[in-house]
Design a protein around this motif. Structure first.
Motif, short mmCIF file in Angstrom:
data_model
loop_
_atom_site.label_atom_id
_atom_site.label_comp_id
_atom_site.label_asym_id
_atom_site.label_seq_id
_atom_site.Cartn_x
_atom_site.Cartn_y
_atom_site.Cartn_z
N THR A 191 0.88 -1.17 0.00
CA THR A 191 0.00 0.00 0.00
C THR A 191 0.91 1.21 0.00
O THR A 191 1.80 1.31 0.84
CB THR A 191 -0.86 0.03 1.28
OG1 THR A 191 -1.20 -1.31 1.60
CG2 THR A 191 -2.09 0.88 1.08
N LEU A 192 0.67 2.08 -0.93
CA LEU A 192 1.54 3.25 -1.02
C LEU A 192 1.28 4.21 0.14
O LEU A 192 0.15 4.33 0.61
CB LEU A 192 1.31 3.97 -2.35
CG LEU A 192 1.65 3.18 -3.60
CD1 LEU A 192 1.39 4.02 -4.83
CD2 LEU A 192 3.10 2.71 -3.58
N THR A 193 2.33 4.87 0.56
CA THR A 193 2.16 5.90 1.59
C THR A 193 1.57 7.14 0.91
O THR A 193 1.64 7.27 -0.32
CB THR A 193 3.51 6.29 2.20
OG1 THR A 193 4.32 6.87 1.16
CG2 THR A 193 4.23 5.08 2.77
N SER A 219 13.07 6.69 1.47
CA SER A 219 11.74 7.29 1.41
C SER A 219 10.82 6.53 0.46
O SER A 219 9.67 6.92 0.25
CB SER A 219 11.84 8.77 0.99
OG SER A 219 12.51 8.88 -0.24
N LYS A 221 11.52 5.59 -2.93
CA LYS A 221 11.54 6.04 -4.32
C LYS A 221 11.38 4.86 -5.28
O LYS A 221 10.69 4.95 -6.29
CB LYS A 221 12.85 6.79 -4.62
CG LYS A 221 12.98 8.09 -3.85
CD LYS A 221 14.20 8.88 -4.27
CE LYS A 221 15.52 8.28 -3.81
NZ LYS A 221 15.67 8.19 -2.33
N ILE A 372 10.16 5.85 4.97
CA ILE A 372 8.95 5.02 5.12
C ILE A 372 8.71 4.75 6.60
O ILE A 372 9.64 4.50 7.35
CB ILE A 372 9.18 3.68 4.37
CG1 ILE A 372 9.25 3.93 2.86
CG2 ILE A 372 8.12 2.66 4.72
CD1 ILE A 372 7.96 4.27 2.19
N ASP A 541 19.81 -1.81 -0.02
CA ASP A 541 18.85 -1.84 1.07
C ASP A 541 19.12 -3.09 1.90
O ASP A 541 18.59 -4.16 1.61
CB ASP A 541 17.42 -1.85 0.47
CG ASP A 541 16.36 -1.59 1.52
OD1 ASP A 541 16.69 -1.00 2.57
OD2 ASP A 541 15.21 -2.00 1.32
N ARG A 581 17.76 1.11 8.08
CA ARG A 581 16.65 1.19 7.14
C ARG A 581 15.46 0.35 7.58
O ARG A 581 14.37 0.53 7.07
CB ARG A 581 17.12 0.77 5.74
CG ARG A 581 18.05 1.81 5.13
CD ARG A 581 18.70 1.29 3.88
NE ARG A 581 17.81 1.27 2.73
CZ ARG A 581 17.63 2.29 1.90
NH1 ARG A 581 18.26 3.42 2.10
NH2 ARG A 581 16.83 2.18 0.88
#
Ligand code: ADP
Ligand code: ZN
Length: 723
Positions: A191-193, A219, A221, A372, A541, A581
């Protein structure tokens, strides 16, 4: 019919379009063999016409046509002209960018395999033909099998008999040598922020062609890029996804595979020739719709492009350092314009040039200020190395870094140690006379490598035996100075004997998948500490990394380059961004001898806007890019006298230009290049700072006119490396 052909020779003497008669049905984009001055050459058809302007007896015929579909997409025929004019290279050299070299040189072909395909069990077998009966039963069940495997199981004779009887059919089929075949990542539909959604909407709704996504590290991207690609694919379009170095981003690859499966094709130099060839054709044929790769993937053979994405747009590797010296961003923009596509640039630390364009409203600026889940950016602790030395600590590690490393290892998390030097230590020096070991071909200092106990030149790769005594004075006090990755690993092993340590730099990564293997190992937590050069700064990551140590933050500050402040800010931000992260909070220890430096201050506070405001003011006041254009005209040759002669002539021509347009020049000088010799070639340069690009073409003219077979002259625009 007549074909307009460019022969595949990248030399200005044959940089013309030649005409040949050709069979009907030949189309632009095809590759052909043509007679040329008594030889047979490969050529590219860039157009066909029913009539010729030349008398019939003067026009020769195409000898043969490669039996593949036209290799070049129509867009490439247009772009070829633009690239060739913009960077002043022969058309053939521009065309070559669009084709994998293995293909041009005919080194690889499609791979085929023979399959046995089941037809019918309704055939008469003699009673004794047991093998045939077994093979038939096997095949009836499986439907088909690779021929060699089947013959291995039941014998070639049996299979031949079955084929004769019509029970099976042998078919030759093209196979795809796909890289990372076994690789699959978990396919998570996230689900996108709200910020990610807003970014997507902004890209969709803005009428600007170029979009700059400035989002702090972590964040999300990547997720935005994937959604943009997804959207374009659903519209029936294609996409190009560029990353600074694809082999450095294993997670990215598996994410793309799991999300887009066979629609994604990967182009990069780490692939085998066969793999690259097949991936390329999958894009050309339309089977694959997404090209992923480093710089050169900007030339992917896609049609109907909807989006071109450049991740980590600030990365220096986007500028080609060999001819044609193109800027990936410029070419990406050409392609975006041709296709009416969006160009999306993304970075946590945009280049000053790009950000200035966004600030001026030329690009659509999208900002993501939070990680995020609102995870904090890692705290950066400054360790003042001058104080450490005063306290008697001469090691490469500050007290703070040692303590943090200890805590990280105890907690079961991972750490990354970054420094910008390969090898064991920087230089080998004689304490008695000050002699420093240098490369005979390159005029650069050699670096000691303990793995094979030798000295290496990092420019040409030459190896020298380690010195036991000074060749100048015979003194026996030969010292090492400085610290390289290899030395750091050795020191770490002493400090933390039970820690598992990996090292990543140009010496440890070699061969296909070299990077991938080291990074995957680290990602699987088969090591506790990863030591490396700037290779490890790029976009990884690793959820378990909670500590990053930056050993010498000053290194890049001291480069005599107008971009050194920008580079340092970018490096610190990028490397720090690897820490914390996932769930655990991250830390960074930044070691420096100039803690008061303003660039470091901005970096420690993640203050990009502060950094940018300051930097752009300096650039404006001092007339540096983007308020000017730096041009370096390089003159290189084996022959020193000839090179000097040409240098004079180049300088003279440009001085004349300055006489005509004095206001266009901020700076003009000729000199030795900082590295006077590389691989035996003497290097001289004319360094120019121009007000804008108005005279650029004329400067290229000077270079082209003065270049010949013995002295090579070329132009670099805003070079990333002034050595
Ligand atoms: P960036 O490219 O900006 O540095 P990434 O795209 O690597 O950041 O994202 C950082 C982390 O956040 C990754 O582990 C990614 O899987 C995760 N992530 C991204 N978007 C979401 C989301 N919408 N929901 C949950 N996790 C996300
Ligand atoms: Zn050398």
């Amino acid at each position: 019919m007549f074909a307009q052909v460019i022969v595949d020779v990248a030399h200005s003497n044959v940089d013309k379009i030649f005409e040949y008669s050709c069979p009907d049905g030949l189309t632009a984009g095809a590759r052909v063999k043509v007679p040329f001055g008594g030889r047979v050459l490969d050529g590219f058809v860039i157009g066909v016409s029913p009539a010729s302007a030349y008398p019939a007896e003067k026009v020769k015929s195409v000898i043969s046509v490669f039996d593949e579909a036209p290799a070049l997409v129509p867009e490439c025929l247009t772009l070829m002209h633009t690239v060739s004019e913009r960077y002043r290279v022969p058309k053939a050299a521009a065309l070559r960018l669009f084709l994998p070299s293995e293909m041009r040189l005919g080194k690889v072909r499609e791979a085929f395999k023979n399959f046995a395909v089941f037809k019918t069990a309704d055939v008469k077998l003699s009673a004794g033909a047991k093998k045939q009966a077994q093979a038939l039963e096997y095949l009836a069940q499986k439907g088909e099998e690779e021929l060699p495997a089947l013959c291995g199981m039941f014998g070639r004779g049996a299979i031949n008999s079955l084929a004769e009887k019509g029970a099976l059919e042998i078919r030759k089929r093209k196979i795809s040598r796909s890289p990372f075949e076994g690789m699959s990542g978990e396919s998570v539909q996230r689900t996108l922020t709200p910020s990610q959604t807003a970014a997507l909407q902004s890209v969709e709704n803005s009428d600007k062609q170029v979009h700059l996504i400035h989002g702090v590290t972590g964040s999300g991207k990547t997720e935005i890029y994937l959604n943009i690609i997804d959207r374009e694919i659903k519209r029936g379009k294609t996409a190009i996804f560029l990353v600074p170095e694809i082999s450095l981003t294993p997670q990215m690859l598996s994410q793309l595979r799991s999300r887009f499966g066979g629609a994604a094709a990967i182009l990069h130099s780490g692939l085998s020739a066969g793999e690259r060839f097949d991936e390329w054709w999958r894009l050309r044929s339309g089977e694959a719709k997404i090209a992923i790769g480093a710089r050169s993937a900007v030339f992917a053979p896609l049609e109907n492009i909807g989006a071109v994405i450049m991740d980590e747009e600030h990365d220096p590797s986007y500028l080609s350092e060999t001819a044609p010296r193109y800027s990936t961003c410029d070419v990406a923009l050409m392609r975006a314009k041709y296709n009416g596509a969006k160009l999306i640039l993304g970075s946590a630390t945009p280049s000053v040039e790009s950000y200035a364009k966004a600030a001026d409203g030329e690009y659509n600026l999208i900002t993501l200020t939070e990680r995020i889940n609102k995870k904090p950016l890692p705290e950066i602790i400054i360790a003042d190395m001058r104080k450490e030395v005063r306290r008697g600590n001469n090691s490469a590690f500050s007290k703070a870094l040692r303590e943090e490393l200890d805590a990280t290892l105890k907690s079961g998390n991972q750490a990354i140690i970054f420094l910008n030097r390969r090898g064991y230590s920087r230089t080998v020096m004689c304490r008695d006379c000050g002699y420093v070991a240098k490369c005979k071909n390159c005029d650069v200092t050699l670096t000691y490598h303990s793995e094979d106990n030798c000295l290496k030149c990092h420019y040409c790769g030459a190896k020298y035996r380690m010195l036991s005594a000074c060749p100048e004075c015979g003194g026996l006090h030969v010292l090492y100075s400085g610290t390289g990755t290899q030395k750091v690993v050795a020191d770490l092993k002493e400090l933390f004997p039970s820690a598992r340590i990996l090292r990543m730099d140009n010496d440890t990564v070699s061969g296909k998948d070299g990077h991938y293997k080291i990074l995957s190992k680290f990602a699987r937590k088969e090591a506790d500490i990863l030591v490396g050069t700037q290779m490890i700064a790029k976009g990884h990551d690793f959820p378990s990394v909670t500590l990053v140590g930056i050993l010498d933050a000053d290194m890049s500050l001291n480069f005599s380059d107008y971009r050194s402040g920008e580079r340092t800010f970018q490096l610190i931000t990028q490397v720090s961004g690897r820490s914390g992260r996932a769930d655990d909070k991250g830390k960074v220890v930044l070691q420096t001898c100039s803690p008061e430096n303003y660039i470091l201050r901005y970096a420690v506070n993640y203050d990009y806007n502060g950094f940018f405001g300051n930097e752009i003011a300096i650039r404006k006041a001092t007339n540096f890019p983007p308020y000017s254009l730096i041009c370096r005209v390089m003159v290189t040759s084996d022959d020193k006298d000839k090179a000097l002669e040409v240098l004079k002539s180049v300088y003279f021509a440009i001085e004349e230009l300055r006489g005509k347009y004095p206001d266009e020049f901020y700076f003009l000088n000729k000199m030795h290049s900082p590295i006077k010799k590389i691989q035996g070639k003497m290097r001289y340069q004319v360094l120019i700072r121009l007000k804008d690009a108005k005279l650029l073409e004329q400067i290229y003219d000077v270079a082209v006119k003065n270049s010949d077979n013995s002295v090579f002259v070329y132009v670099e625009e805003n070079p990333v490396n002034l050595s």
